[in-house]
Design a protein around this motif. Structure first.
Motif, mmCIF file in Angstrom:
data_model
loop_
_atom_site.group_PDB
_atom_site.id
_atom_site.type_symbol
_atom_site.label_atom_id
_atom_site.label_comp_id
_atom_site.label_asym_id
_atom_site.label_seq_id
_atom_site.Cartn_x
_atom_site.Cartn_y
_atom_site.Cartn_z
ATOM 1 N N VAL A 273 -1.318 40.134 -25.020
ATOM 2 C CA VAL A 273 -2.125 38.923 -24.828
ATOM 3 C C VAL A 273 -3.504 39.288 -24.281
ATOM 4 C CG1 VAL A 273 -2.311 36.764 -23.549
ATOM 5 C CG2 VAL A 273 -0.111 37.441 -24.540
ATOM 6 N N VAL A 274 -3.523 40.162 -23.268
ATOM 7 C CA VAL A 274 -4.806 40.588 -22.699
ATOM 8 C C VAL A 274 -5.678 41.244 -23.763
ATOM 9 C CG1 VAL A 274 -5.927 42.158 -21.075
ATOM 10 C CG2 VAL A 274 -3.904 40.872 -20.362
ATOM 11 N N LEU A 275 -5.116 42.210 -24.466
ATOM 12 C CA LEU A 275 -5.913 42.972 -25.424
ATOM 13 C C LEU A 275 -6.238 42.157 -26.669
ATOM 14 C CD1 LEU A 275 -4.187 46.423 -24.981
ATOM 15 C CD2 LEU A 275 -6.369 45.657 -24.071
ATOM 16 N N GLY A 276 -5.369 41.223 -27.033
ATOM 17 C CA GLY A 276 -5.683 40.334 -28.147
ATOM 18 C C GLY A 276 -6.894 39.469 -27.847
ATOM 19 N N GLU A 277 -6.972 38.974 -26.618
ATOM 20 C CA GLU A 277 -8.120 38.156 -26.217
ATOM 21 C C GLU A 277 -9.402 38.988 -26.183
ATOM 22 O OE1 GLU A 277 -8.534 34.944 -25.532
ATOM 23 O OE2 GLU A 277 -6.453 34.321 -25.872
ATOM 24 N N VAL A 278 -9.309 40.201 -25.645
ATOM 25 C CA VAL A 278 -10.495 41.066 -25.580
ATOM 26 C C VAL A 278 -10.967 41.423 -26.988
ATOM 27 C CG1 VAL A 278 -11.353 43.327 -24.857
ATOM 28 C CG2 VAL A 278 -9.909 41.992 -23.310
ATOM 29 N N LEU A 279 -10.021 41.747 -27.861
ATOM 30 C CA LEU A 279 -10.382 42.074 -29.242
ATOM 31 C C LEU A 279 -11.027 40.877 -29.928
ATOM 32 C CD1 LEU A 279 -10.369 43.870 -31.747
ATOM 33 C CD2 LEU A 279 -8.002 43.145 -32.164
ATOM 34 N N ALA A 280 -10.463 39.696 -29.741
ATOM 35 C CA ALA A 280 -11.020 38.495 -30.368
ATOM 36 C C ALA A 280 -12.450 38.244 -29.900
ATOM 37 C CB ALA A 280 -10.132 37.289 -30.060
ATOM 38 N N ASP A 281 -12.692 38.431 -28.606
ATOM 39 C CA ASP A 281 -14.050 38.234 -28.081
ATOM 40 C C ASP A 281 -15.034 39.186 -28.753
ATOM 41 O OD1 ASP A 281 -13.264 36.224 -26.377
ATOM 42 O OD2 ASP A 281 -13.062 37.525 -24.620
ATOM 43 N N HIS A 282 -14.606 40.427 -28.957
ATOM 44 C CA HIS A 282 -15.508 41.390 -29.604
ATOM 45 C C HIS A 282 -15.738 41.036 -31.068
ATOM 46 C CE1 HIS A 282 -17.612 45.074 -30.477
ATOM 47 N NE2 HIS A 282 -16.783 45.312 -31.474
ATOM 48 N N THR B 214 -15.365 34.226 -38.029
ATOM 49 C CA THR B 214 -14.546 33.218 -37.369
ATOM 50 C C THR B 214 -13.243 33.864 -36.919
ATOM 51 O OG1 THR B 214 -15.467 31.412 -38.672
ATOM 52 C CG2 THR B 214 -13.319 31.035 -37.658
ATOM 53 N N VAL B 215 -12.893 33.664 -35.665
ATOM 54 C CA VAL B 215 -11.702 34.305 -35.110
ATOM 55 C C VAL B 215 -10.775 33.244 -34.525
ATOM 56 C CG1 VAL B 215 -10.812 36.009 -33.475
ATOM 57 C CG2 VAL B 215 -13.053 36.357 -34.543
ATOM 58 N N GLN B 216 -9.504 33.332 -34.886
ATOM 59 C CA GLN B 216 -8.471 32.467 -34.328
ATOM 60 C C GLN B 216 -7.448 33.343 -33.621
ATOM 61 O OE1 GLN B 216 -7.281 30.966 -38.071
ATOM 62 N NE2 GLN B 216 -9.204 29.901 -38.421
ATOM 63 N N VAL B 217 -6.938 32.872 -32.504
ATOM 64 C CA VAL B 217 -5.984 33.650 -31.716
ATOM 65 C C VAL B 217 -4.685 32.863 -31.578
ATOM 66 C CG1 VAL B 217 -5.540 34.824 -29.533
ATOM 67 C CG2 VAL B 217 -7.874 34.714 -30.429
ATOM 68 N N ASP B 218 -3.575 33.545 -31.814
ATOM 69 C CA ASP B 218 -2.251 32.936 -31.679
ATOM 70 C C ASP B 218 -1.374 33.878 -30.868
ATOM 71 O OD1 ASP B 218 0.159 31.603 -31.929
ATOM 72 O OD2 ASP B 218 0.526 32.285 -33.981
ATOM 73 N N HIS B 219 -0.934 33.429 -29.690
ATOM 74 C CA HIS B 219 -0.042 34.237 -28.857
ATOM 75 C C HIS B 219 1.398 33.804 -29.164
ATOM 76 C CE1 HIS B 219 -3.508 35.822 -26.846
ATOM 77 N NE2 HIS B 219 -3.868 34.645 -26.383
ATOM 78 N N ARG B 220 1.982 34.435 -30.158
ATOM 79 C CA ARG B 220 3.263 33.990 -30.704
ATOM 80 C C ARG B 220 4.379 33.929 -29.670
ATOM 81 N NH1 ARG B 220 6.677 37.719 -34.755
ATOM 82 N NH2 ARG B 220 7.468 38.448 -32.734
ATOM 83 N N ASP B 221 4.463 34.938 -28.812
ATOM 84 C CA ASP B 221 5.622 35.058 -27.924
ATOM 85 C C ASP B 221 5.277 34.877 -26.449
ATOM 86 O OD1 ASP B 221 7.139 35.631 -30.181
ATOM 87 O OD2 ASP B 221 6.848 37.792 -29.989
ATOM 88 N N ARG B 222 4.107 34.345 -26.160
ATOM 89 C CA ARG B 222 3.666 34.277 -24.760
ATOM 90 C C ARG B 222 4.625 33.465 -23.893
ATOM 91 N NH1 ARG B 222 0.174 30.713 -21.999
ATOM 92 N NH2 ARG B 222 -0.264 29.635 -23.952
ATOM 93 N N GLY B 223 5.231 32.431 -24.444
ATOM 94 C CA GLY B 223 6.105 31.579 -23.650
ATOM 95 C C GLY B 223 7.556 32.007 -23.631
ATOM 96 N N LYS B 224 7.866 33.124 -24.279
ATOM 97 C CA LYS B 224 9.251 33.582 -24.336
ATOM 98 C C LYS B 224 9.552 34.548 -23.199
ATOM 99 C CE LYS B 224 9.489 33.184 -29.380
ATOM 100 N NZ LYS B 224 9.728 33.912 -30.653
ATOM 101 N N GLU B 225 10.820 34.639 -22.853
ATOM 102 C CA GLU B 225 11.253 35.589 -21.823
ATOM 103 C C GLU B 225 11.880 36.809 -22.480
ATOM 104 O OE1 GLU B 225 10.607 35.510 -18.703
ATOM 105 O OE2 GLU B 225 9.671 33.532 -18.747
#
Length: 220
Positions: free
Chosen positions: A193-202, A209-220
């Motif tokens: 999640v951290v690196l996906g956000e940093v990559l998207a910003d770059h 156009t960049v879209q971000v989807d954190h597929r499993d962020r809410g899973k345990e």
């Protein structure tokens, strides 16, 4: 057949039509569940198992999938999720030539089937093993600071930025419309999640156009 359809698409493209091919797919397990729920026979397996029909269908459509502009794995998408993905992708031509989807995920929850490029960041220390960070996600500042504070993270991001500084203009010149980049860690909650956000910003600084989807962020 798939070959006939591919020839038809080639003929249309030869007429200078702005043609884009969307390929929807799903995992075998998801398709089997859908056929079971619908109580339907697979058209390519009237006398055989549904799984046999799915295998034949994948074989017939392999070339079409290979040449698709956008591949979307619908295995875990609701109809609303799918609608949002398609609206984002086909928004009437208001987007730049290349739309990049950055999807973060956890390998333990299943691979990302529709990624054009996939990054494995499990080589970095895992915040999961730190009690104070375990319940948080990569969108929280303490986790972000921990991940970005690792010596290897800086080296990785420097080389990753250089890679995409080269790749994205090349993809645009080639006429690619859609690019899906998967960023995976163990659970899909912290490092990816951290690196996906940093990559998207770059990537946004490169004019796409960049879209971000954190597929499993809410899973345990």
């Amino acid at each position: 057949s798939g070959a006939h359809l591919q020839r038809a698409l080639t003929a249309v493209a030869a007429r200078a039509v702005d043609l884009r091919v969307l390929f929807l797919e799903a995992s075998d397990d998801a398709l089997l569940q859908r056929y079971d729920a619908a109580r339907r026979v697979h058209p390519l397996a009237a006398q055989d198992r549904v799984s046999d029909g799915i295998a034949r269908e994948r074989e017939l459509l392999a070339d079409l999938r290979e040449n698709a502009d956008l591949i979307v794995d619908t295995s875990e998408l609701t109809v609303h999720d799918l609608r949002d993905r398609l609206v984002d992708a086909f928004d009437g031509g208001n987007s730049p030539g290349l739309v990049v989807n950055v999807v973060t995920f956890g390998f333990k929850n299943g691979n990302l089937r529709d990624a054009d490029l996939q990054l494995d960041v499990r080589f970095l220390p895992n915040p999961h093993w730190i009690d104070d960070l375990r319940p948080l996600t990569g969108l929280d500042a303490p986790v972000r600071d921990f991940v970005l504070g690792q010596p290897d993270t800086g080296v990785f991001l420097e080389r990753l930025r250089s890679l995409f500084d080269f790749l994205l203009p090349a993809y645009v010149r080639e006429g690619k419309h859609y690019l899906t980049i998967g960023v995976g860690c163990t659970g899909g909650k912290h490092r990816s999640v951290v690196l996906g956000e940093v990559l998207a910003d770059h990537l946004r600084t490169l004019g796409v156009t960049v879209q971000v989807d954190h597929r499993d962020r809410g899973k345990e």
